[in-house]
Write a protein that holds these residues in place. Structure first.
Motif, short mmCIF file in Angstrom:
data_model
loop_
_atom_site.label_atom_id
_atom_site.label_comp_id
_atom_site.label_asym_id
_atom_site.label_seq_id
_atom_site.Cartn_x
_atom_site.Cartn_y
_atom_site.Cartn_z
N ASP A 134 31.75 67.07 36.89
CA ASP A 134 32.89 68.50 36.28
C ASP A 134 33.34 69.47 37.70
O ASP A 134 32.33 69.82 38.39
CB ASP A 134 31.81 69.32 35.69
N ARG A 155 37.79 70.76 34.64
CA ARG A 155 37.89 70.01 33.96
C ARG A 155 36.58 68.39 34.53
O ARG A 155 36.01 69.07 35.51
CB ARG A 155 39.06 69.07 35.17
N ARG A 156 36.91 67.08 33.27
CA ARG A 156 35.40 66.15 33.23
C ARG A 156 36.03 65.53 33.86
O ARG A 156 37.25 65.21 33.65
CB ARG A 156 35.15 66.29 32.35
N ASP A 205 26.43 64.94 37.29
CA ASP A 205 25.77 63.85 36.23
C ASP A 205 25.42 62.29 36.53
O ASP A 205 26.56 61.60 37.48
CB ASP A 205 25.25 63.80 34.88
N GLU A 227 35.37 61.25 34.92
CA GLU A 227 34.00 60.19 34.62
C GLU A 227 34.51 59.84 36.52
O GLU A 227 35.13 59.45 36.99
CB GLU A 227 34.69 59.16 33.35
#
Length: 165
Positions: free
Chosen positions: A125, A139-140, A120, A142
């Motif tokens: 992800d 796991r996310r 996004d 950034e």
């Protein structure tokens, strides 16, 4: 290559590349013996086929002959795609790599190889494969956590049509 020369070449080539529905990923000018090599890297969400590369090479060559941005310097023109182990530098690169494995180096230190599940505006992800019988973990990440990322080549990658069956 100086920033000014790079910017000038980019400005000259971006409209041609965009007209083919492609993104201009990089413009590199390097020495190769007595000659210089002008490498133009292009890509799109659907990838780049050889016919498009051939057409684009002819259009770029004609535009360079017309504008003469390199003066009397002899150069070899290469129009190419980022390749199998493409670097992931921008959000659109990650979107194109959804479903693929990537080697990701983190700013905090450490590295992981994970499958990109979704992307996004702020990050991605991923699924980190389990080791020695352990389950894969989600796991996310950034984008601000990622120092460097590159697609990994998979020789035994499952075809999407096989996964859906």
């Amino acid at each position: 290559m100086s920033t000014t020369q790079s910017d000038r070449l980019r400005g000259l080539l971006e409209p041609l590349v965009g007209a083919e529905g492609l993104d201009l990923e990089d413009v590199e000018l390097s020495k190769a013996g007595r000659y210089r090599v002008l490498r133009v890297v292009v890509d799109s969400d659907e990838g780049v086929d050889l016919d498009t590369v051939a057409e684009l090479t002819r259009a770029i060559s004609a535009r360079l002959d017309e504008a003469d941005p390199l003066g009397d310097e002899q150069y070899q023109l290469e129009v190419t795609s980022p390749g199998a182990e493409r670097p992931l530098n921008e959000q659109r690169h990650y979107v194109r790599a959804v479903g693929r494995l990537a080697r990701i180096k983190l700013h905090e230190g450490g590295e992981l190889v994970a499958r990109i599940l979704s992307v996004d505006d702020t990050g991605l992800d991923v699924e980190v494969p389990g080791v020695k019988g352990r389950r894969a973990t989600a796991r996310r990440l950034e984008f601000s956590q990622v120092a460097k990322a590159r697609v990994e080549v998979e020789f035994n990658r499952k075809d999407k049509s096989t996964e859906e069956a």
